[in-house]
Design a protein around this motif. Structure first.
Motif, short mmCIF file in Angstrom:
data_model
loop_
_atom_site.label_atom_id
_atom_site.label_comp_id
_atom_site.label_asym_id
_atom_site.label_seq_id
_atom_site.Cartn_x
_atom_site.Cartn_y
_atom_site.Cartn_z
N LEU A 135 -3.89 6.34 6.97
CA LEU A 135 -4.36 7.61 6.39
C LEU A 135 -4.75 8.60 7.47
O LEU A 135 -4.45 9.80 7.37
CB LEU A 135 -5.54 7.34 5.45
N ARG A 150 -1.49 9.90 9.10
CA ARG A 150 -0.79 10.80 8.18
C ARG A 150 -1.46 12.18 8.17
O ARG A 150 -0.77 13.20 8.15
CB ARG A 150 -0.80 10.22 6.76
N PHE A 179 0.84 -1.19 0.00
CA PHE A 179 0.00 0.00 0.00
C PHE A 179 0.88 1.24 0.00
O PHE A 179 1.85 1.32 0.75
CB PHE A 179 -0.90 -0.01 1.24
N GLN A 180 0.52 2.20 -0.84
CA GLN A 180 1.28 3.45 -0.92
C GLN A 180 0.33 4.64 -0.93
O GLN A 180 -0.67 4.65 -1.65
CB GLN A 180 2.16 3.50 -2.17
N TYR A 181 0.67 5.63 -0.12
CA TYR A 181 -0.04 6.91 -0.12
C TYR A 181 0.99 8.00 0.11
O TYR A 181 1.63 8.06 1.17
CB TYR A 181 -1.11 6.95 0.97
N LYS A 182 1.21 8.83 -0.91
CA LYS A 182 2.24 9.86 -0.87
C LYS A 182 3.59 9.22 -0.52
O LYS A 182 3.98 8.26 -1.16
CB LYS A 182 1.85 10.98 0.09
N LYS A 231 -5.01 0.31 6.72
CA LYS A 231 -4.93 1.37 5.72
C LYS A 231 -5.66 2.62 6.19
O LYS A 231 -5.16 3.75 6.04
CB LYS A 231 -5.48 0.87 4.38
#
Length: 246
Positions: A32, A35, A7-10, A28
């Motif tokens: 988020l 973050r 999983f990738q976010y920014k 997840k």
């Protein structure tokens, strides 16, 4: 059989494992959420993100931010030194609280593990060691089942994009305090300025008596040093493709 997702976010790039897919979704969401807390704090306090030195404790800050500040201040380094471990730890804690018996979040080498073998018969988990071009290869730590969440955080001056001012191939910290483990790994890696076994021993001294740190391992070239209570080291097939990276 465990469920697994990359999983990738920014800038956050993680590998999540759990005994059920529903816990991956929970992780997840928690990533988020945390973050956003960090991003909002940085928007109001930009120095928090960029300083490489200790940061004044902000009693009005969210608890997670305060933990990051406290962890960095233990070694007079910036609070963002704790960010990856903090996010991983928060996600696994949420998974545990939601009923998971096995949960793991690897945030680019900063890892939180919950392996409750007392409830579901889980066996020890082998966590491989990757130290770049070091001759220390095909080794892993055997992590026994536990009711606690364990942090294993790693810093390197030769592997990966993270900032390090030292020459360690791998500086590894074991602690149940994830923010502390992450900052300590950074500080340990920074402390190894020169090659040689005597310098490894000197660098390890900065974490050897810190409350909350269970043990540490420092690898450079052909040399490896240990301090404190370190999980059993054993032969392991370390697959580079399994490493969390962008």
């Amino acid at each position: 059989m465990y469920q697994k997702e990359h999983f990738q976010y920014k800038q956050t790039i993680v590998t999540i494992l759990a005994d059920k897919a529903e816990f991956i979704e929970i992780a997840k969401d928690e990533i988020l959420k945390n973050r956003l807390i960090i991003e909002n704090y940085i928007a109001q306090n930009p120095f928090f993100e960029v300083t490489l030195e200790g940061y004044d404790l902000d009693e009005k800050a969210p608890p997670m931010i305060q933990k990051m500040i406290e962890a960095g201040n233990m070694f007079d380094i910036g609070p963002m030194s704790a960010v990856a471990g903090t996010i991983a730890g928060a996600a696994v804690e949420k998974m545990k609280d939601s009923g998971a018996n096995f949960a793991l979040v690897d945030n680019g080498g900063d890892m939180a593990i919950y392996n409750n073998g007392y409830k579901n018969g889980n066996k020890p988990l082998v966590v491989g060691v990757y130290a770049g071009n070091s001759s220390v290869t095909d080794l892993g730590f055997s992590i026994e089942p536990s009711d606690d969440i364990l942090g294993i955080c790693t810093s390197s001056g030769t592997v990966g994009p993270s900032i390090s001012f030292g020459k360690a191939d791998a500086a590894i910290i074991f602690s149940k305090n994830l923010p502390l483990a992450d900052s300590a790994a950074t500080a340990l890696g920074n402390a190894l300025k020169e090659e040689g076994a005597e310098n490894i021993e000197k660098a390890l001294s900065i974490v050897s008596n810190v409350e909350g740190i269970d043990g540490a391992v420092l690898i450079q070239g052909n040399d490896i040093g240990f301090v404190g209570n370190v999980p059993k080291l054993m032969k392991a097939n370390v697959d580079y493709d399994m490493i969390t990276k962008g």
